[in-house]
Design an enzyme around this catalytic site. Structure first.
Site, PDB file in Angstrom:
ATOM      1  N   ARG A 115       0.074   4.256  17.493  1.00  9.45           N
ATOM      2  CA  ARG A 115      -0.327   5.270  16.503  1.00  9.45           C
ATOM      3  C   ARG A 115      -0.079   6.707  16.935  1.00  9.45           C
ATOM      4  NH1 ARG A 115       0.548   1.583  13.066  1.00  9.45           N
ATOM      5  NH2 ARG A 115      -1.216   0.515  12.128  1.00  9.45           N
ATOM      6  N   ASP A 117      -7.285   3.085  13.002  1.00  8.84           N
ATOM      7  CA  ASP A 117      -5.970   3.724  12.899  1.00  8.84           C
ATOM      8  C   ASP A 117      -6.043   5.103  12.247  1.00  8.84           C
ATOM      9  OD1 ASP A 117      -4.610   1.730  14.217  1.00  8.84           O
ATOM     10  OD2 ASP A 117      -4.318   0.549  12.402  1.00  8.84           O
ATOM     11  N   ASP A 127       0.823  -1.218   0.000  1.00 11.63           N
ATOM     12  CA  ASP A 127       0.000   0.000   0.000  1.00 11.63           C
ATOM     13  C   ASP A 127       0.859   1.270   0.000  1.00 11.63           C
ATOM     14  OD1 ASP A 127      -2.460  -1.260  -0.011  1.00 11.63           O
ATOM     15  OD2 ASP A 127      -2.663  -1.225   2.173  1.00 11.63           O
ATOM     16  N   SER A 132      -3.868  -9.135   7.018  1.00 17.90           N
ATOM     17  CA  SER A 132      -3.478  -7.762   7.331  1.00 17.90           C
ATOM     18  C   SER A 132      -2.851  -7.771   8.728  1.00 17.90           C
ATOM     19  CB  SER A 132      -4.711  -6.848   7.279  1.00 17.90           C
ATOM     20  OG  SER A 132      -4.418  -5.635   7.923  1.00 17.90           O
TER      21      SER A 132
HETATM   22  N1  ARG Z   1      -8.056  -3.964  16.058  1.00 18.96           N
HETATM   23  C1  ARG Z   1      -6.825  -3.402  16.531  1.00 18.96           C
HETATM   24  C2  ARG Z   1      -6.979  -1.926  16.740  1.00 18.96           C
HETATM   25  O1  ARG Z   1      -7.907  -1.318  16.290  1.00 18.96           O
HETATM   26  C3  ARG Z   1      -5.663  -3.728  15.606  1.00 18.96           C
HETATM   27  C4  ARG Z   1      -5.616  -2.957  14.350  1.00 18.96           C
HETATM   28  C5  ARG Z   1      -4.501  -3.384  13.496  1.00 18.96           C
HETATM   29  N2  ARG Z   1      -4.228  -2.399  12.471  1.00 18.96           N
HETATM   30  C6  ARG Z   1      -3.955  -2.682  11.222  1.00 18.96           C
HETATM   31  N3  ARG Z   1      -3.762  -1.676  10.431  1.00 18.96           N
HETATM   32  N4  ARG Z   1      -3.902  -3.903  10.766  1.00 18.96           N
HETATM   33  O2  ARG Z   1      -6.146  -1.327  17.396  1.00 18.96           O
END
Ligand code: ARG
Length: 420
Positions: free
Chosen positions: A115, A144, A34, A196
């Site tokens: 993040r 995110d 990406d 992912s």
């Molecule tokens: N569900 C978790 C969260 O919202 C993990 C997210 C993982 N992020 C990703 N871009 N794959 O914090």
């Protein structure tokens, strides 16, 4: 093609970039498909320069020189790699340990904690490199994007944001085609979409593929960090964890820096298959999703911390603090790291944790971590008082019936009234 033609989309938020004004972009670059496509695509469609930033939060098996080289080859004006593991451990993971932070009863928030730090560094590097805009690779369906954009809009109201994956409407097929066309190396097989993944030194998540089918039990190939509990050693392992002020400081009597301690505890947990969490989760953007987490360090350190905290706190503190812990975890999950309520809560949580000093031993065995022993100079525990028979000192058994009469008074009155 000019920027306007290809990328004009309605802008909803004040911090979204006007394509005509994007001159130099700070791209949060992971080296994956990406963000590599983004790196080219931003240069092409905005006619903008791109500065890449890759943040090391302890994601295992990453080669940062390769990522940096790839960024430069794909035309990055500058490519920066920052090792932020220490700051992450000290300023983000340590407070999470003191807050016993789990969201939804199982998720130790490793991504949610990472993040705000990544976005804060993006702001720093964007300013330093004269960028007007920050670009990230989040989709429009996840948490995110909320965490990253809320951070940027809070810390740097002068900067703008673009989130190409949210708007460009390329599927995976189109992205691979675009990559091929523009000489972007695509690693691995391209037929089946990969999971992912997001990871750092506090844990790893997998989403996508069969994980989206709730009736599908976890397949073994999702576990890249942990040994399957079935394959874990027959010999149990005991870890001795030393805490000071609510933060782990030693492992088996050896004093360690926090990053190394987290990595060593994580490795021990991984060997024994500790820390599998199959989680149904309420995202901030309304969706309910399933995540598979591998969180060996958190699955050992959070229960150990909680156990020690309970030992040194009063019944009243132990009743009260979990409510704050829960609110803390929710704010962090929801992308509001910079919200003052979070630091207000931290003030209380840190105060309580001043006394959380001592030693906990934990036994690791085939997917389980179990606390074996507890010791603290601050324990509100007196073996003589707690033992069954003895009376005397601060405790009088003769006083017990009087206590019971008064303690149960209102409940007894109410019961009689309601059951006439
Ligand atoms: N569900 C978790 C969260 O919202 C993990 C997210 C993982 N992020 C990703 N871009 N794959 O914090």
């Amino acid at each position: 093609m000019s920027a306007g033609d290809q990328i004009a989309t309605p802008r909803t938020a004040s911090y979204e970039a006007d394509p005509a004004e994007v001159k130099r972009v700070l791209l949060l670059y992971s080296g994956g498909l990406d963000t590599s496509v983004m790196l080219k695509w931003i240069q092409d469609s905005y006619g903008a320069e791109v500065v890449c930033l890759t943040v090391n939060l302890g994601q295992p098996g990453e080669d940062y020189e390769v990522i940096e080289g790839k960024a430069r080859r794909l035309g990055a004006l500058e490519a920066h790699v920052v090792d932020a593991r220490e700051e992450f451990a000290r300023e983000y993971v340590a407070p999470a340990i003191r807050a016993n932070a789990l969201y939804g009863g199982g998720y130790p928030l490793f991504t949610a904690l990472g993040r705000p730090l990544i976005a804060k560094l993006a702001v720093e590097y964007a300013r330093r490199s004269g960028c007007d805009t920050i670009a990230h690779g989040c989709t429009g369906k996840g948490n995110d994007q909320v965490r990253i954009e809320a951070t940027i809009a809070t810390l740097a109201p002068e900067l703008r944001v673009i989130a190409p994956v949210r708007t460009w409407q390329m599927g995976r097929e189109e992205e691979i085609a675009y990559a091929r066309e523009h000489g972007i190396p695509v690693k691995g097989g391209t037929e089946t979409a990969p999971y992912s993944i997001d990871d750092n030194l506090w844990g790893r998540s997998s989403e996508g593929r069969w994980i989206e089918d709730l009736s599908h039990a976890p397949e073994d190939d999702v576990f890249q960090l942990l040994t399957r509990p079935e394959d874990a050693p027959d010999q149990a392992e005991v870890l001795e964890l030393g805490f000071e002020g609510g933060v782990p400081v030693s492992l088996d009597s050896e004093r360690l820096e926090l990053v190394e301690l987290l990595e060593r505890v994580g490795a021990a947990g991984a060997r024994h298959g500790v820390g599998i969490v199959d989680h149904i989760e309420d995202r901030i953007v309304g969706l309910k999703v399933r995540d598979i987490y591998e969180v060996p360090a958190a699955a050992i350190l959070l229960p150990a911390h909680e156990e020690l905290e309970r030992l040194v706190c009063t019944i009243h503190q132990n009743q009260f603090k979990p409510q704050l812990d829960r609110q803390w975890a929710f704010l962090v999950y929801a992308g509001l790291w910079w919200e003052p309520l979070r630091s207000d809560l931290d003030a209380y949580i840190e105060r309580v944790n001043e006394r959380v000093t001592g030693t906990i031993t934990v036994k690791l065995y085939k997917g389980h971590a179990r606390v074996l022993t507890r010791a603290s100079p601050n324990a509100l525990y007196d073996a003589a008082l707690a033992s069954f028979s003895a009376s005397g000192g601060l405790f009088s058994q003769a006083a017990a019936p009087g206590f019971i009469e008064l303690w149960s008074l209102q409940s007894r009155m109410a019961w009689r009234l309601h059951n006439k």
